[in-house]
Every structure is written in C-alpha cells, then in structure tokens.
Design a protein around this motif. Structure first.
Motif, PDB file in Angstrom:
ATOM      1  N   THR A   1      15.350  11.822  -0.544  1.00  0.00           N
ATOM      2  CA  THR A   1      14.643  12.901   0.150  1.00  0.00           C
ATOM      3  C   THR A   1      13.141  12.662   0.135  1.00  0.00           C
ATOM      4  N   MET A   2      12.624  12.240  -1.038  1.00  0.00           N
ATOM      5  CA  MET A   2      11.200  11.961  -1.148  1.00  0.00           C
ATOM      6  C   MET A   2      10.801  10.810  -0.217  1.00  0.00           C
ATOM      7  N   LEU A   3      11.581   9.729  -0.222  1.00  0.00           N
ATOM      8  CA  LEU A   3      11.241   8.573   0.594  1.00  0.00           C
ATOM      9  C   LEU A   3      11.375   8.860   2.086  1.00  0.00           C
TER      10      LEU A   3
ATOM     11  N   LYS B   1       6.752   9.876 -12.264  1.00  0.00           N
ATOM     12  CA  LYS B   1       8.141   9.773 -11.836  1.00  0.00           C
ATOM     13  C   LYS B   1       8.456   8.486 -11.081  1.00  0.00           C
ATOM     14  N   TYR B   2       7.544   8.082 -10.173  1.00  0.00           N
ATOM     15  CA  TYR B   2       7.822   6.918  -9.324  1.00  0.00           C
ATOM     16  C   TYR B   2       6.650   5.938  -9.302  1.00  0.00           C
ATOM     17  N   ALA B   3       5.947   5.810 -10.405  1.00  0.00           N
ATOM     18  CA  ALA B   3       4.709   5.027 -10.397  1.00  0.00           C
ATOM     19  C   ALA B   3       4.911   3.525 -10.561  1.00  0.00           C
ATOM     20  N   SER B   4       6.134   3.066 -10.764  1.00  0.00           N
ATOM     21  CA  SER B   4       6.365   1.643 -10.950  1.00  0.00           C
ATOM     22  C   SER B   4       7.700   1.256 -10.342  1.00  0.00           C
ATOM     23  N   ALA B   5       7.862  -0.036 -10.122  1.00  0.00           N
ATOM     24  CA  ALA B   5       9.135  -0.539  -9.595  1.00  0.00           C
ATOM     25  C   ALA B   5      10.277  -0.208 -10.554  1.00  0.00           C
ATOM     26  N   GLY B   6       9.992  -0.232 -11.863  1.00  0.00           N
ATOM     27  CA  GLY B   6      11.018   0.084 -12.848  1.00  0.00           C
ATOM     28  C   GLY B   6      11.498   1.528 -12.762  1.00  0.00           C
ATOM     29  N   LEU B   7      10.542   2.453 -12.641  1.00  0.00           N
ATOM     30  CA  LEU B   7      10.909   3.870 -12.532  1.00  0.00           C
ATOM     31  C   LEU B   7      11.661   4.155 -11.238  1.00  0.00           C
ATOM     32  N   LEU B   8      11.260   3.518 -10.163  1.00  0.00           N
ATOM     33  CA  LEU B   8      11.932   3.701  -8.886  1.00  0.00           C
ATOM     34  C   LEU B   8      13.352   3.146  -8.940  1.00  0.00           C
ATOM     35  N   ALA B   9      13.501   1.981  -9.565  1.00  0.00           N
ATOM     36  CA  ALA B   9      14.834   1.381  -9.690  1.00  0.00           C
ATOM     37  C   ALA B   9      15.733   2.241 -10.566  1.00  0.00           C
ATOM     38  N   GLU B  10      15.147   2.812 -11.611  1.00  0.00           N
ATOM     39  CA  GLU B  10      15.917   3.686 -12.498  1.00  0.00           C
ATOM     40  C   GLU B  10      16.446   4.898 -11.735  1.00  0.00           C
ATOM     41  N   ALA B  11      15.610   5.504 -10.908  1.00  0.00           N
ATOM     42  CA  ALA B  11      16.034   6.663 -10.129  1.00  0.00           C
ATOM     43  C   ALA B  11      17.077   6.280  -9.085  1.00  0.00           C
TER      44      ALA B  11
ATOM     45  N   GLU C   1       0.818  -1.208   0.000  1.00  0.00           N
ATOM     46  CA  GLU C   1       0.000   0.000   0.000  1.00  0.00           C
ATOM     47  C   GLU C   1       0.856   1.264   0.000  1.00  0.00           C
ATOM     48  N   PHE C   2       2.023   1.201   0.647  1.00  0.00           N
ATOM     49  CA  PHE C   2       2.915   2.363   0.638  1.00  0.00           C
ATOM     50  C   PHE C   2       3.360   2.686  -0.792  1.00  0.00           C
ATOM     51  N   TRP C   3       3.815   1.683  -1.533  1.00  0.00           N
ATOM     52  CA  TRP C   3       4.306   1.937  -2.896  1.00  0.00           C
ATOM     53  C   TRP C   3       3.174   2.324  -3.830  1.00  0.00           C
ATOM     54  N   LYS C   4       1.971   1.809  -3.603  1.00  0.00           N
ATOM     55  CA  LYS C   4       0.811   2.261  -4.380  1.00  0.00           C
ATOM     56  C   LYS C   4       0.598   3.759  -4.161  1.00  0.00           C
ATOM     57  N   TRP C   5       0.681   4.175  -2.910  1.00  0.00           N
ATOM     58  CA  TRP C   5       0.484   5.573  -2.539  1.00  0.00           C
ATOM     59  C   TRP C   5       1.554   6.461  -3.168  1.00  0.00           C
ATOM     60  N   ILE C   6       2.795   6.005  -3.160  1.00  0.00           N
ATOM     61  CA  ILE C   6       3.872   6.765  -3.809  1.00  0.00           C
ATOM     62  C   ILE C   6       3.575   6.930  -5.296  1.00  0.00           C
ATOM     63  N   GLY C   7       3.093   5.873  -5.933  1.00  0.00           N
ATOM     64  CA  GLY C   7       2.755   5.945  -7.353  1.00  0.00           C
ATOM     65  C   GLY C   7       1.656   6.948  -7.642  1.00  0.00           C
ATOM     66  N   ARG C   8       0.672   7.034  -6.743  1.00  0.00           N
ATOM     67  CA  ARG C   8      -0.411   8.008  -6.937  1.00  0.00           C
ATOM     68  C   ARG C   8       0.089   9.439  -6.753  1.00  0.00           C
ATOM     69  N   ASN C   9       1.041   9.636  -5.853  1.00  0.00           N
ATOM     70  CA  ASN C   9       1.600  10.963  -5.615  1.00  0.00           C
ATOM     71  C   ASN C   9       2.525  11.409  -6.742  1.00  0.00           C
ATOM     72  N   TYR C  10       3.230  10.469  -7.343  1.00  0.00           N
ATOM     73  CA  TYR C  10       4.206  10.802  -8.393  1.00  0.00           C
ATOM     74  C   TYR C  10       3.986   9.904  -9.610  1.00  0.00           C
ATOM     75  N   PRO C  11       2.842  10.048 -10.283  1.00  0.00           N
ATOM     76  CA  PRO C  11       2.485   9.123 -11.373  1.00  0.00           C
ATOM     77  C   PRO C  11       3.443   9.154 -12.554  1.00  0.00           C
TER      78      PRO C  11
END
Length: 370
Positions: A78-80, A55-65, A43-53
């Motif tokens: 900083t965001m996390l 930029k951080y909406a998927s495991a792939g985008l998060l891993a890339e960053a 649920e935390f990662w779902k929420w992050i995806g909704r906040n940053y659709p």
C-alpha cells in the motif's frame, strides 16, 4: 636498479594504473549517465527512507517487511503504491517542456495534511500548484474529504470522473495496469533486497574498493621490477605490463615477508557526456622484503618527493590499508557527486531537446502555411 630507478618505477606504474582506472570509471559513468533508471531508482529509495526512517530506511528493513506476515506485506505494498505514484507523477511532470522553470517537491513527511506534491518556481521557490495524488486500483472511489479545494486531484483514468464530480480540478495520470506494474516492480526489489538507496559504484569503493573499482593494490616484488624494465624498453605493452605485475606481485603480502607499503594518490580525469572531473585514484604498493631494503632509505631521505609528490611510506600494513580505504571512500563521494551532476545536466538537456523539437515543428507548420 638503484633507489631512484625504483622511485620512477612507482611513479610510472601509478600513473599507468590511474589512467586505466579512469578509463574504466569513465566507461562506467557513461553507462550510468545513459541510464536514467539507475539514478531515479536510487533516489526513490532514499526518499522512502527519509519518509519512514524507522520502518523502511534500508534494503534490509524493506526486505524484512516484504517477506514477513501478510499484514506487513500489505502495508508495504500500500505504501509503495501510493508513494510510487507520487514519485512517478513528479518524474513525468519534470520531463515536460512546459515545466522547465519549475520544480516538484513531495516532502519527507508521509503524514502531511492534504497535499502530496507541490510545484514551485525554480528561481523564487514560490508555490505554483498543489497536488493530491490518489492511486486507487480497487473498486473504491478516492477519499477526498481532506483534500483542499485549491488542490489538483491527480488520479488514474477510471477514477477521474468521480473526482470531477466532486468539484475538483483534476489531472489524469496512469491507469490501473501501469500502477500495478510499477508497484509490483518495487515490491519485488524490496523482497529481493535490491531496494538500493545508494549508488552501486559508491558502495563498491567504500567497501575497500572491492573488485578494484577505484583503488589499486599491487605487489612490488623483484619479478615486478623485471617486468617494469621490459615495459620501459618496449618489450611489453601497457596491458601486458599491468597483467604481469598484478600476477607476479599478487602474493607479495603473503609469501615475501612484506612489512611495508607505499601509497600514491594519483589524480586522473574521468569523462562522461563531454564533462570531465579529476578524481584521486589511490595506488598502493605492498613492498617485498628484498625491494624494501632499497626503497625504504629513499623515503627516509625525502628525495622521493621530487618524483612522487604526495606518496606516503608505511612501516605498518594495517595503517596503509586503513588510509587506502578512507581515500577510496572519498574518491567514491567525488564519483557520486560527478554522476549526480551529470544526471541533472541530462534532465535539463532532455527538456531543452523537447522544446527544440516543438519549435522546429512550429516552424515547419508555419512554412507549410506560406
């Protein structure tokens, strides 16, 4: 065996396979149900995806960053740190017995002005308290210029005195080391591609029931018929029969000239924490050429419906596979809904248990004073 015997074989085997799968899924659900960490993490990662659709909406985008240049890595951390602090605060507040009639909402807009978390009445939905969360682990003091005076400033232990001096109502939450530890854990999840924003059991089922988590595909060959007879006569146990048909029928689609399939959507009960729910377990039989000569006419006449109900006969294996995947995906949604409901019940149960403990202690104290 005549065509009717084959129909009973399909029916009996489907029910046995569905029961086995239901038992397995119930066991898996119990594991998930007892692990608050899994649901909370998803649920935390779902929420992050909704906040940053974007930029951080998927495991792939998060891993890339997380594996990108230092600026991108700092931005992610900083965001996390900030969003993780909000999330952990809400989780801690929800677990307090005093908040049993309240809910906590952080919203899906990271740029919302001045307020991070809102406490609302569970029934009326009216706001009860506003919070601004400040997770500062550096030597800098929290920036409170945009903080409304009616908001409670939530910050870590070594920053609380500064917020007090600014005239705000304050609430201490976590310390530097716990904030850093929680942030490190989430950064590592992002970096390794494990920032999972959907339930694992759902992922498995939706992807053609890989590893056979929800659906089952077996080969219906002449060898499988022999095993069925041995099972019905008591020569094979349930486990021995299932092992035999999986082994003997495994190559049916490759070596036996199979061109047809039969899918039986069996309803089976899954149980966790004393609650049960029916779920459709799709069982598909890939039929060998020899067996098909006997089975196909039965489906053509429609007599099989007396035994197999909603079973469907496919002349085309591609169509059978497509429907199998679709039904497995639907079953996965049923599983996810059931699991989510169990999680809600677990939270309520934990809150009531804490209230009960407090009442017991009060009664004990009263007894000791008498």
């Amino acid at each position: 065996m005549d065509e009717k015997d084959y129909m009973y074989m399909i029916n009996d085997t489907s029910e046995l396979l569905a029961k086995q799968k239901a038992d397995y899924l119930s066991s898996s659900l119990a594991t998930f149900h007892n692990s608050y960490e899994l649901t909370d993490n998803v649920e935390f990662w779902k929420w992050i995806g909704r906040n940053y659709p974007n930029k951080y909406a998927s495991a792939g985008l998060l891993a890339e960053a997380a594996n990108s240049n230092p600026n991108a890595q700092r931005g992610l951390r900083t965001m996390l740190q900030g969003k993780g602090y909000e999330w952990d605060f809400m989780k801690a507040e929800r677990a307090k017995p005093v908040n049993i009639g309240s809910k906590f909402f952080a919203g899906d807009d990271p740029s919302q002005f001045g307020i991070d978390v809102t406490k609302k009445n569970l029934i009326s939905d009216k706001p009860q308290k506003l919070y601004q969360n400040k997770a500062y682990v550096s030597s800098n003091n929290p920036d409170l210029h945009n903080t409304p005076k009616n908001a409670v400033v939530v910050t870590n232990s070594n920053k609380i005195s500064y917020a007090d001096r600014q005239g705000f109502e304050t609430q201490e939450f976590m310390d530097d080391s716990s904030i850093i530890s929680a942030t490190d854990r989430r950064v590592e999840q992002a970096k390794s591609g494990n920032a999972c924003s959907s339930y694992t059991i759902s992922n498995v089922a939706a992807a053609s029931a890989k590893a056979g988590v929800i659906g089952v595909v077996v080969g219906m060959s002449t060898e499988a018929v022999v095993s069925y007879k041995a099972w019905k006569s008591g020569e094979l146990s349930d486990d021995e029969y299932l092992s035999d048909i999986m082994k003997s029928g495994g190559e049916v689609g490759v070596t036996s000239g199979a061109s047809t399939a039969i899918m039986v959507p069996v309803q089976a009960a899954i149980t966790a924490a004393g609650a049960s729910s029916l779920i459709g377990i799709p069982v598909t039989f890939v039929v060998s050429g020899a067996v098909n000569k006997i089975v196909a006419p039965a489906f053509g006449s429609g007599e099989y419906k007396k035994i197999l109900g909603e079973a469907k006969f496919y002349q085309n294996l591609e169509s059978a596979t497509r429907d199998f995947v679709q039904l497995a995906g639907y079953s996965a949604e049923q599983m996810e809904n059931f699991m989510s409901n169990m999680q809600v019940q677990q939270i309520k149960h934990n809150k009531m248990k804490q209230v009960s403990k407090r009442i017991d202690q009060n009664l004990k104290d009263l007894y000791n004073k008498i």
